[in-house]
Design a protein around this motif. Sequence first.
Motif, PDB file in Angstrom:
ATOM      1  N   PHE A  41     -24.896  57.828  43.800  1.00 20.83           N
ATOM      2  CA  PHE A  41     -25.474  58.481  42.629  1.00 20.83           C
ATOM      3  C   PHE A  41     -24.735  58.116  41.343  1.00 20.83           C
ATOM      4  O   PHE A  41     -25.343  58.034  40.280  1.00 20.83           O
ATOM      5  N   SER A  42     -23.445  57.874  41.425  1.00 20.05           N
ATOM      6  CA  SER A  42     -22.739  57.433  40.223  1.00 20.05           C
ATOM      7  C   SER A  42     -23.187  56.031  39.821  1.00 20.05           C
ATOM      8  O   SER A  42     -23.306  55.719  38.634  1.00 20.05           O
ATOM      9  N   VAL A  44     -26.220  54.865  40.413  1.00 26.38           N
ATOM     10  CA  VAL A  44     -27.564  55.063  39.873  1.00 26.38           C
ATOM     11  C   VAL A  44     -27.478  55.516  38.421  1.00 26.38           C
ATOM     12  O   VAL A  44     -28.215  55.029  37.554  1.00 26.38           O
ATOM     13  N   GLN A  45     -26.571  56.430  38.120  1.00 25.44           N
ATOM     14  CA  GLN A  45     -26.397  56.890  36.739  1.00 25.44           C
ATOM     15  C   GLN A  45     -25.932  55.749  35.841  1.00 25.44           C
ATOM     16  O   GLN A  45     -26.404  55.610  34.702  1.00 25.44           O
ATOM     17  N   ALA A  46     -25.026  54.913  36.342  1.00 27.16           N
ATOM     18  CA  ALA A  46     -24.534  53.790  35.545  1.00 27.16           C
ATOM     19  C   ALA A  46     -25.675  52.818  35.238  1.00 27.16           C
ATOM     20  O   ALA A  46     -25.782  52.306  34.118  1.00 27.16           O
ATOM     21  N   GLY A  48     -28.840  53.640  35.153  1.00 28.66           N
ATOM     22  CA  GLY A  48     -29.754  54.358  34.270  1.00 28.66           C
ATOM     23  C   GLY A  48     -29.329  54.295  32.819  1.00 28.66           C
ATOM     24  O   GLY A  48     -30.168  54.275  31.916  1.00 28.66           O
ATOM     25  N   ARG A  49     -28.041  54.258  32.576  1.00 27.17           N
ATOM     26  CA  ARG A  49     -27.539  54.148  31.202  1.00 27.17           C
ATOM     27  C   ARG A  49     -27.803  52.776  30.595  1.00 27.17           C
ATOM     28  O   ARG A  49     -27.811  52.626  29.381  1.00 27.17           O
TER      29      ARG A  49
END
Length: 96
Positions: A41-42, A44-46, A48-49
């Motif tokens: 998930f980290s 995925v967030q990276a 997404g940014r």
Amino acid sequence: MAKAKTPGGRRTAGGKGPVAAQTVSVDTPAPKKRTSPVQFFSQVQAEGRKIVWPSRKETWITSVMVFIMVLLAAAFFFVVDFGLSAISQRILAIGT
């Protein structure tokens, strides 16, 4: 006339056939590591940014262009369908 090169640009021995057979080694893929859910998930967030969203103007222009292309495609298929229909009706009318 130029002579054709062998693969890899290597010349043959005396220009008369291949020098020697070449062996190709294949690397075995490394075993896949498992990723923990938190790490996933980290990541995925990276990712997404990194997304760059289009501006309102770019979205509007793209939407208008898509609408125009849909109208052109619809007109093209209408004309083709009408033409093929007219041709098939004339061919079928020959027998009556």
